[in-house]
Design a protein around this motif. Structure first.
Motif, PDB file in Angstrom:
ATOM      1  N   UNK A 218       0.844  -1.190   0.000  1.00  0.00           N
ATOM      2  CA  UNK A 218       0.000   0.000   0.000  1.00  0.00           C
ATOM      3  C   UNK A 218       0.885   1.246   0.000  1.00  0.00           C
ATOM      4  N   UNK A 219       0.257   2.340  -0.294  1.00  0.00           N
ATOM      5  CA  UNK A 219       0.938   3.635  -0.283  1.00  0.00           C
ATOM      6  C   UNK A 219       0.225   4.547   0.703  1.00  0.00           C
ATOM      7  N   UNK A 220       0.986   5.488   1.286  1.00  0.00           N
ATOM      8  CA  UNK A 220       0.398   6.407   2.259  1.00  0.00           C
ATOM      9  C   UNK A 220      -0.711   7.240   1.650  1.00  0.00           C
ATOM     10  N   UNK A 221      -0.641   7.436   0.335  1.00  0.00           N
ATOM     11  CA  UNK A 221      -1.658   8.250  -0.336  1.00  0.00           C
ATOM     12  C   UNK A 221      -2.900   7.472  -0.720  1.00  0.00           C
ATOM     13  N   UNK A 222      -2.877   6.151  -0.497  1.00  0.00           N
ATOM     14  CA  UNK A 222      -4.029   5.330  -0.865  1.00  0.00           C
ATOM     15  C   UNK A 222      -5.223   5.640   0.024  1.00  0.00           C
ATOM     16  N   UNK A 223      -6.379   5.585  -0.591  1.00  0.00           N
ATOM     17  CA  UNK A 223      -7.591   5.798   0.180  1.00  0.00           C
ATOM     18  C   UNK A 223      -7.886   4.562   1.033  1.00  0.00           C
ATOM     19  N   UNK A 224      -8.778   4.737   1.970  1.00  0.00           N
ATOM     20  CA  UNK A 224      -9.166   3.623   2.836  1.00  0.00           C
ATOM     21  C   UNK A 224      -9.737   2.469   2.017  1.00  0.00           C
ATOM     22  N   UNK A 225     -10.560   2.787   1.025  1.00  0.00           N
ATOM     23  CA  UNK A 225     -11.160   1.740   0.202  1.00  0.00           C
ATOM     24  C   UNK A 225     -10.106   1.032  -0.622  1.00  0.00           C
ATOM     25  N   UNK A 226      -9.077   1.783  -1.066  1.00  0.00           N
ATOM     26  CA  UNK A 226      -8.002   1.169  -1.846  1.00  0.00           C
ATOM     27  C   UNK A 226      -7.221   0.180  -0.994  1.00  0.00           C
ATOM     28  N   UNK A 227      -6.937   0.580   0.242  1.00  0.00           N
ATOM     29  CA  UNK A 227      -6.221  -0.322   1.152  1.00  0.00           C
ATOM     30  C   UNK A 227      -7.060  -1.572   1.425  1.00  0.00           C
ATOM     31  N   UNK A 228      -8.335  -1.369   1.726  1.00  0.00           N
ATOM     32  CA  UNK A 228      -9.211  -2.510   1.987  1.00  0.00           C
ATOM     33  C   UNK A 228      -9.265  -3.446   0.798  1.00  0.00           C
ATOM     34  N   UNK A 229      -9.387  -2.898  -0.388  1.00  0.00           N
ATOM     35  CA  UNK A 229      -9.423  -3.706  -1.606  1.00  0.00           C
ATOM     36  C   UNK A 229      -8.114  -4.450  -1.814  1.00  0.00           C
ATOM     37  N   UNK A 230      -6.995  -3.773  -1.507  1.00  0.00           N
ATOM     38  CA  UNK A 230      -5.688  -4.419  -1.663  1.00  0.00           C
ATOM     39  C   UNK A 230      -5.557  -5.618  -0.735  1.00  0.00           C
ATOM     40  N   UNK A 231      -6.079  -5.484   0.491  1.00  0.00           N
ATOM     41  CA  UNK A 231      -6.024  -6.601   1.445  1.00  0.00           C
ATOM     42  C   UNK A 231      -6.858  -7.772   0.931  1.00  0.00           C
ATOM     43  N   UNK A 232      -8.068  -7.487   0.446  1.00  0.00           N
ATOM     44  CA  UNK A 232      -8.935  -8.566  -0.035  1.00  0.00           C
ATOM     45  C   UNK A 232      -8.353  -9.255  -1.263  1.00  0.00           C
ATOM     46  N   UNK A 233      -7.731  -8.468  -2.150  1.00  0.00           N
ATOM     47  CA  UNK A 233      -7.100  -9.051  -3.331  1.00  0.00           C
ATOM     48  C   UNK A 233      -5.942  -9.957  -2.921  1.00  0.00           C
ATOM     49  N   UNK A 234      -5.204  -9.531  -1.911  1.00  0.00           N
ATOM     50  CA  UNK A 234      -4.083 -10.362  -1.451  1.00  0.00           C
ATOM     51  C   UNK A 234      -4.587 -11.647  -0.793  1.00  0.00           C
ATOM     52  N   UNK A 235      -5.734 -11.573  -0.115  1.00  0.00           N
ATOM     53  CA  UNK A 235      -6.328 -12.783   0.472  1.00  0.00           C
ATOM     54  C   UNK A 235      -6.663 -13.789  -0.621  1.00  0.00           C
ATOM     55  N   UNK A 236      -7.337 -13.296  -1.655  1.00  0.00           N
ATOM     56  CA  UNK A 236      -7.729 -14.181  -2.754  1.00  0.00           C
ATOM     57  C   UNK A 236      -6.508 -14.748  -3.452  1.00  0.00           C
ATOM     58  N   UNK A 237      -5.493 -13.901  -3.654  1.00  0.00           N
ATOM     59  CA  UNK A 237      -4.281 -14.343  -4.339  1.00  0.00           C
ATOM     60  C   UNK A 237      -3.545 -15.391  -3.516  1.00  0.00           C
ATOM     61  N   UNK A 238      -3.624 -15.260  -2.194  1.00  0.00           N
ATOM     62  CA  UNK A 238      -2.946 -16.206  -1.308  1.00  0.00           C
ATOM     63  C   UNK A 238      -3.742 -17.490  -1.118  1.00  0.00           C
ATOM     64  N   UNK A 239      -4.928 -17.553  -1.695  1.00  0.00           N
ATOM     65  CA  UNK A 239      -5.742 -18.751  -1.548  1.00  0.00           C
ATOM     66  C   UNK A 239      -6.423 -18.837  -0.202  1.00  0.00           C
ATOM     67  N   UNK A 240      -6.708 -17.687   0.398  1.00  0.00           N
ATOM     68  CA  UNK A 240      -7.362 -17.659   1.703  1.00  0.00           C
ATOM     69  C   UNK A 240      -8.754 -17.071   1.535  1.00  0.00           C
ATOM     70  N   UNK A 241      -9.740 -17.743   2.116  1.00  0.00           N
ATOM     71  CA  UNK A 241     -11.099 -17.232   2.066  1.00  0.00           C
ATOM     72  C   UNK A 241     -11.286 -16.214   3.182  1.00  0.00           C
ATOM     73  N   UNK A 242     -11.546 -14.959   2.795  1.00  0.00           N
ATOM     74  CA  UNK A 242     -11.687 -13.942   3.822  1.00  0.00           C
ATOM     75  C   UNK A 242     -12.160 -12.620   3.251  1.00  0.00           C
ATOM     76  N   UNK A 243     -12.464 -11.695   4.156  1.00  0.00           N
ATOM     77  CA  UNK A 243     -12.906 -10.354   3.781  1.00  0.00           C
ATOM     78  C   UNK A 243     -12.209  -9.327   4.668  1.00  0.00           C
ATOM     79  N   UNK A 244     -12.234  -8.078   4.208  1.00  0.00           N
ATOM     80  CA  UNK A 244     -11.639  -6.987   4.988  1.00  0.00           C
ATOM     81  C   UNK A 244     -12.623  -5.829   5.057  1.00  0.00           C
ATOM     82  N   UNK A 245     -12.640  -5.186   6.197  1.00  0.00           N
ATOM     83  CA  UNK A 245     -13.487  -4.007   6.390  1.00  0.00           C
ATOM     84  C   UNK A 245     -12.658  -2.900   7.053  1.00  0.00           C
ATOM     85  N   UNK A 246     -12.996  -1.654   6.741  1.00  0.00           N
ATOM     86  CA  UNK A 246     -12.303  -0.507   7.341  1.00  0.00           C
ATOM     87  C   UNK A 246     -13.209   0.152   8.361  1.00  0.00           C
ATOM     88  N   UNK A 247     -12.634   0.433   9.520  1.00  0.00           N
ATOM     89  CA  UNK A 247     -13.376   1.083  10.601  1.00  0.00           C
ATOM     90  C   UNK A 247     -12.612   2.334  11.017  1.00  0.00           C
TER      91      UNK A 247
END
Length: 402
Positions: A218-247
């Protein structure tokens, strides 16, 4: 005492009739081979015979039950062994589908085969015996045990959890029908939710839970949604079933990562490695952990869904769940085999008991031919002697002595 000619005749006639009756009785015993021709011959012996014959009838009933159970258990062992082999094949396909080298088209092909194998196991779960009863329907054997919804496509168990038994001896009974949910058991599915704080700088982060490694940049300039999306994409790429939410609270954003099917002993303070040299300190906390029981056919349906939608996380999760299903099904196959062994031992015991009862019955009922023939010959001689005596006595008269 007054003795007359008629008295002599009558006594001689009675002796002849008695001797003839004894000869007839012994002749009948020899002809039938039975020591007891009619109940009045020996009431005490008759009582013993009736008790022994009652035990024989019981053994006949136990043998019929045992023959029925032997066929039933043989059928169960066959179909459950087939189901176990099918599960092994499904697991092999799931492992193959989790390979990164497979394309979407390849996983679609695997999904078709897995769907077909799922339907085959469903057919096995609704197996009937020779009488048309569903063998995995619990106490209700007259209607289908596992039913697939025309609306949702989900398979549900429609029968009860009652198991009935039938006797194979005076002290022992074995299960006649089995509960379908006991045979086709559930698989545990663990869900863990982690709270991740400190994702504010540029960097490549490595998040490890159990055997699952999730990497995301991630980058410091990334939005919260971008970071959340990056985490979920990495989960799928890693073969892990999961979701991410920002609070976001008080201007501080944390990320809640929920992993499904990842077994871990993670607790508060699980480290997250940040490869960026300027990264702020990161903290991760296990905020929630829950284990669910997923039905046998839901595991298979989720695998088909994961294959069709190309979700590697769900495919990878299914591998461990299929292992649990296959292990439990193998245990059930072993239990059926054990029941067959117990049944065979009891049948041998019943056979030994029957042999002993038959020996006692033979002692009470069967005729001793050597003794009977000897007695018959003696009675014939007595009858002939009585008849010869009567012939001479009938020629005598008291008037000759007057």
């Amino acid at each position: 005492m007054k003795i007359s000619s008629s008295y002599l005749y009558n006594r001689s006639l009675q002796n002849i009739q008695t001797a003839q009756s004894d000869v007839a009785k012994t002749r009948e015993q020899i002809a039938t081979g039975k020591s007891l021709v009619r109940p009045s011959d020996d009431t005490s012996k008759l009582r013993n015979i009736e008790m022994l014959e009652s035990q024989v009838r019981k053994l006949d009933s136990f043998d019929r039950n045992a023959a029925y159970l032997e066929d039933r258990y043989g059928l169960e062992e066959t179909v459950l062994s087939s189901a176990s082999d099918i599960l092994i094949r499904v697991k092999e396909l799931a492992i193959q589908a989790a390979n990164d080298t497979l394309s979407v088209a390849d996983r679609d092909i695997i999904a078709v085969e897995v769907s077909s194998l799922r339907d085959e196991i469903l057919s096995i779960a609704n197996t009937r015996d020779v009488e048309g009863n569903y063998i995995f329907g619990g106490g209700k054997t007259d209607t289908q045990a596992f039913v697939k919804s025309n609306v949702t496509g989900k398979v549900s168990y429609q029968r009860d959890n009652r198991e009935t038994s039938i006797a194979i001896s005076n002290e022992r009974a074995l299960t006649k029908n089995r509960d379908g949910t006991t045979i086709f058991q559930t698989a545990p599915r663990q869900t863990q939710t982690f709270t991740l704080n400190g994702l504010a700088d540029d960097g490549k982060f490595n998040f490890k839970v159990g055997s699952a490694v999730i990497e995301f940049s991630i980058s410091a300039s990334d939005s919260v949604e971008t970071v959340r999306s990056a985490i979920e994409q990495s989960l799928e790429f890693s073969g892990v079933s999961g979701t991410a939410q920002a609070v976001t609270e008080d201007g501080v954003t944390s990320y809640s990562i929920t992993l499904t099917g990842v077994n871990s002993n993670a607790s508060n303070g699980v480290p997250v490695t940040a490869t960026s040299p300027d990264s702020n300190p990161l903290t991760v906390a296990l905020s929630e952990s829950e284990t669910q029981s997923v039905s046998f056919f839901d595991v298979l349906d989720d695998l088909v869904s994961g294959l069709s939608e190309n979700k590697r996380g769900e495919i990878g999760r299914s591998v461990s769940e299929l292992s649990a299903l296959q292990e439990r099904l193998s245990i059930n196959v072993g239990q059926v085999g054990s029941s067959l062994n117990n049944l065979e031992r009891q049948v041998d015991i019943n056979a030994s008991i029957r042999l002993r009862i038959d020996e006692l019955l033979s002692t009470e009922k069967d005729l001793d031919y050597a003794k009977a023939v000897t007695q018959f010959n003696a009675e014939i001689v007595r009858l002939e002697a009585t008849q010869a005596s009567f012939a001479k006595i009938s020629q005598l008269s008291l008037f000759e002595y007057l």
